[in-house]
Design a protein around this motif. Sequence first.
Motif, mmCIF file in Angstrom:
data_model
loop_
_atom_site.group_PDB
_atom_site.id
_atom_site.type_symbol
_atom_site.label_atom_id
_atom_site.label_comp_id
_atom_site.label_asym_id
_atom_site.label_seq_id
_atom_site.Cartn_x
_atom_site.Cartn_y
_atom_site.Cartn_z
ATOM 1 N N MET A 7 0.914 -1.144 0.174
ATOM 2 C CA MET A 7 -0.101 -0.013 0.025
ATOM 3 C C MET A 7 0.885 1.284 -0.235
ATOM 4 S SD MET A 7 -3.320 -0.881 2.247
ATOM 5 C CE MET A 7 -2.501 -1.068 3.757
ATOM 6 N N TYR A 86 -9.259 2.508 -0.490
ATOM 7 C CA TYR A 86 -10.458 1.850 -0.657
ATOM 8 C C TYR A 86 -10.460 0.525 -1.547
ATOM 9 C CZ TYR A 86 -12.912 5.599 1.796
ATOM 10 O OH TYR A 86 -13.291 6.539 2.663
ATOM 11 N N SER A 87 -11.528 -0.395 -1.422
ATOM 12 C CA SER A 87 -11.546 -1.454 -2.151
ATOM 13 C C SER A 87 -12.470 -1.498 -3.348
ATOM 14 C CB SER A 87 -12.308 -2.823 -1.154
ATOM 15 O OG SER A 87 -11.523 -2.741 0.236
ATOM 16 N N HIS A 105 -18.498 8.164 8.441
ATOM 17 C CA HIS A 105 -18.437 8.136 9.887
ATOM 18 C C HIS A 105 -18.638 9.526 10.517
ATOM 19 C CE1 HIS A 105 -14.099 8.664 9.343
ATOM 20 N NE2 HIS A 105 -14.337 7.971 8.220
ATOM 21 N N GLY A 108 -14.215 13.019 8.344
ATOM 22 C CA GLY A 108 -13.096 12.575 7.480
ATOM 23 C C GLY A 108 -13.192 13.178 6.071
ATOM 24 N N THR A 111 -15.228 10.600 3.682
ATOM 25 C CA THR A 111 -16.676 10.604 4.437
ATOM 26 C C THR A 111 -17.477 11.819 3.935
ATOM 27 O OG1 THR A 111 -16.032 9.430 6.458
ATOM 28 C CG2 THR A 111 -17.955 10.953 6.399
ATOM 29 N N THR A 147 -16.015 -1.377 7.073
ATOM 30 C CA THR A 147 -14.907 -0.905 6.167
ATOM 31 C C THR A 147 -14.445 -2.109 5.364
ATOM 32 O OG1 THR A 147 -13.374 -1.003 7.649
ATOM 33 C CG2 THR A 147 -14.175 1.030 7.457
ATOM 34 N N PRO A 150 -17.067 -4.423 1.923
ATOM 35 C CA PRO A 150 -16.957 -4.327 0.404
ATOM 36 C C PRO A 150 -15.842 -5.418 -0.096
ATOM 37 C CG PRO A 150 -16.936 -2.309 1.019
ATOM 38 C CD PRO A 150 -16.852 -3.039 2.347
ATOM 39 N N TYR A 251 -7.750 -1.858 8.792
ATOM 40 C CA TYR A 251 -8.168 -0.791 7.726
ATOM 41 C C TYR A 251 -8.526 0.568 8.263
ATOM 42 C CZ TYR A 251 -9.137 -4.033 3.499
ATOM 43 O OH TYR A 251 -8.988 -4.776 2.726
ATOM 44 N N TRP A 252 -8.548 0.481 9.529
ATOM 45 C CA TRP A 252 -8.578 1.904 10.167
ATOM 46 C C TRP A 252 -8.430 1.797 11.558
ATOM 47 C CZ3 TRP A 252 -12.520 3.487 13.480
ATOM 48 C CH2 TRP A 252 -13.403 2.516 13.745
ATOM 49 N N ALA A 256 -7.071 8.408 14.738
ATOM 50 C CA ALA A 256 -5.827 8.233 13.691
ATOM 51 C C ALA A 256 -5.097 9.504 14.029
ATOM 52 C CB ALA A 256 -6.552 8.076 12.197
HETATM 53 C C1 FAD Z 1 -6.672 -1.707 1.693
HETATM 54 C C2 FAD Z 1 -7.758 -0.883 2.499
HETATM 55 C C3 FAD Z 1 -8.990 -0.977 1.853
HETATM 56 C C4 FAD Z 1 -10.331 -0.416 2.500
HETATM 57 N N1 FAD Z 1 -11.202 -0.591 1.762
HETATM 58 C C5 FAD Z 1 -12.351 0.257 2.386
HETATM 59 C C6 FAD Z 1 -13.889 0.289 1.888
HETATM 60 O O1 FAD Z 1 -13.936 -0.332 0.884
HETATM 61 N N2 FAD Z 1 -15.020 0.968 2.387
HETATM 62 C C7 FAD Z 1 -14.504 1.984 3.397
HETATM 63 O O2 FAD Z 1 -15.470 2.386 3.814
HETATM 64 N N3 FAD Z 1 -13.237 1.839 4.032
HETATM 65 C C8 FAD Z 1 -12.152 1.334 3.518
HETATM 66 N N4 FAD Z 1 -11.104 1.346 4.119
HETATM 67 C C9 FAD Z 1 -10.932 2.068 5.359
HETATM 68 C C10 FAD Z 1 -10.748 3.613 4.838
HETATM 69 O O3 FAD Z 1 -9.319 3.874 4.140
HETATM 70 C C11 FAD Z 1 -10.477 4.312 6.176
HETATM 71 O O4 FAD Z 1 -11.696 4.423 7.127
HETATM 72 C C12 FAD Z 1 -10.262 6.107 6.035
HETATM 73 O O5 FAD Z 1 -9.522 6.491 6.899
HETATM 74 C C13 FAD Z 1 -11.555 6.679 5.608
HETATM 75 O O6 FAD Z 1 -10.956 8.028 5.394
HETATM 76 P P1 FAD Z 1 -11.776 9.488 5.902
HETATM 77 O O7 FAD Z 1 -11.104 10.606 5.167
HETATM 78 O O8 FAD Z 1 -13.085 9.368 5.856
HETATM 79 O O9 FAD Z 1 -11.257 9.490 7.525
HETATM 80 P P2 FAD Z 1 -10.031 10.041 8.058
HETATM 81 O O10 FAD Z 1 -9.470 11.400 7.374
HETATM 82 O O11 FAD Z 1 -8.939 9.231 7.498
HETATM 83 O O12 FAD Z 1 -9.941 10.019 9.506
HETATM 84 C C14 FAD Z 1 -10.705 10.959 10.338
HETATM 85 C C15 FAD Z 1 -11.211 10.659 11.400
HETATM 86 O O13 FAD Z 1 -12.119 9.581 11.323
HETATM 87 C C16 FAD Z 1 -11.574 8.033 11.954
HETATM 88 N N5 FAD Z 1 -11.927 7.046 11.079
HETATM 89 C C17 FAD Z 1 -11.375 6.653 9.994
HETATM 90 N N6 FAD Z 1 -12.213 5.672 9.515
HETATM 91 C C18 FAD Z 1 -13.142 5.357 10.262
HETATM 92 C C19 FAD Z 1 -14.353 4.403 10.194
HETATM 93 N N7 FAD Z 1 -14.778 3.659 9.504
HETATM 94 N N8 FAD Z 1 -15.439 4.677 11.354
HETATM 95 C C20 FAD Z 1 -14.845 5.511 12.300
HETATM 96 N N9 FAD Z 1 -14.083 6.393 12.413
HETATM 97 C C21 FAD Z 1 -13.071 6.381 11.305
HETATM 98 C C22 FAD Z 1 -10.173 8.362 12.181
HETATM 99 O O14 FAD Z 1 -9.619 7.863 13.279
HETATM 100 C C23 FAD Z 1 -9.713 9.911 12.365
HETATM 101 O O15 FAD Z 1 -10.257 10.250 13.750
HETATM 102 C C24 FAD Z 1 -10.079 0.737 3.655
HETATM 103 C C25 FAD Z 1 -8.660 0.717 4.023
HETATM 104 C C26 FAD Z 1 -7.609 -0.228 3.594
HETATM 105 C C27 FAD Z 1 -6.424 -0.121 4.191
#
Ligand code: FAD
Length: 300
Positions: A7, A86-87, A105, A108, A111, A147, A150, A251-252, A256
């Motif tokens: 990654m 993302y997947s 969520h 973010g 989001t 997360t 998918p 994945y998260w 963070a």
């Molecule tokens: C290989 C891989 C594949 C992934 N596939 C998917 C997918 O298909 N669909 C999907 O929805 N996510 C997926 N994720 C997870 C996704 O990348 C993270 O949740 C990501 O941080 C979301 O970005 P954001 O900009 O919304 O929040 P960020 O800006 O990254 O984080 C903002 C805040 O939200 C918190 N946060 C992050 N994710 C979550 C969550 N899910 N629930 C609650 N709080 C959260 C963090 O701790 C931080 O405090 C994947 C991650 C990886 C590594």
Amino acid sequence: MGVANEMTALPEAYFKAEVIEVRSLSSVMRRIVLGGDGLADYRSSGAPDEWFRLMVPPERQQRVELPSQQGRQFHFDDPQPAPRWYSLRRWDPERHEATVDIVVHDHGVATRWAEAVQLGDQVLISQPHGRGIDTEADWVLIMADQTGIPAACRILESLLPGQRAHAVFEAPDEAATFTPTSPADLRVCWAYNPSPASIPSPLSAPVRTVELPPGRGYVWMAGEASCARAVRRYFRHELKWRSQQFDIVGYWRPDAEVYQRRFREVEEQVATVYEAGQRRGADSEDILDEVYSVMESRGL
Ligand SMILES: Cc1cc2nc3c(=O)[nH]c(=O)nc-3n(C[C@H](O)[C@H](O)[C@H](O)COP(=O)(O)OP(=O)(O)OC[C@H]3O[C@@H](n4cnc5c(N)ncnc54)[C@H](O)[C@@H]3O)c2cc1C
């Protein structure tokens, strides 16, 4: 750390996609279908767990430009997009359309983008990469929070008829549940968690009570990082499974921003341990054990 390594490796190409469909799958999941001429040369890796980088544009920016490239470095126009993983939930090779399911969520950039995105908006995505799963195992255990669902659904769709599969999924409530499709002989259980950012994932508990069938098993899991670490510890250190028998990925993580600040203090040490492991050709899960031991010695 196989996945993390892949990654963090630079993607070889970016593509300009256009949003052609948006809908809510549940109270926490938005489905976005990407298409347009920019995806004409996009290709799936073929691995059902494949992921890509979604370059989230700054708020209210509906048009994007491809980055310029110097060697393996990409340069994006200011204001910079924010990369998020993302997947690839589905790739339609005839229509050249990519489906992504995004959990919404508290806060973010991805989001906010998923909540506000409109038909015709553009976004850059990287070429997808995946590791694949062991399709020849006698039985498969798939565990995922929202997360990971998918990719988990795509993995279930890729299993073989007659293979035994057990899926344990996390959802905020019953209304967010659904019946995944799979050619395998599939049993699905749901664990509820209305607030994943503040309540520990319930996914790690059932793993100790699920009766593991005889034969060669394979476990795939994706979800909140500390839960994924606990599940990995169980299979690797308590059951002593070989690294080829599982792929368990965080994945998260909650908070963070705080974690990243603390991680920076050990980043160099982690990189040294990781590179040394790679140089001596160590197994990726052995390297991960060493990395975790550095991190855990600092409370991470
Ligand atoms: C290989 C891989 C594949 C992934 N596939 C998917 C997918 O298909 N669909 C999907 O929805 N996510 C997926 N994720 C997870 C996704 O990348 C993270 O949740 C990501 O941080 C979301 O970005 P954001 O900009 O919304 O929040 P960020 O800006 O990254 O984080 C903002 C805040 O939200 C918190 N946060 C992050 N994710 C979550 C969550 N899910 N629930 C609650 N709080 C959260 C963090 O701790 C931080 O405090 C994947 C991650 C990886 C590594």
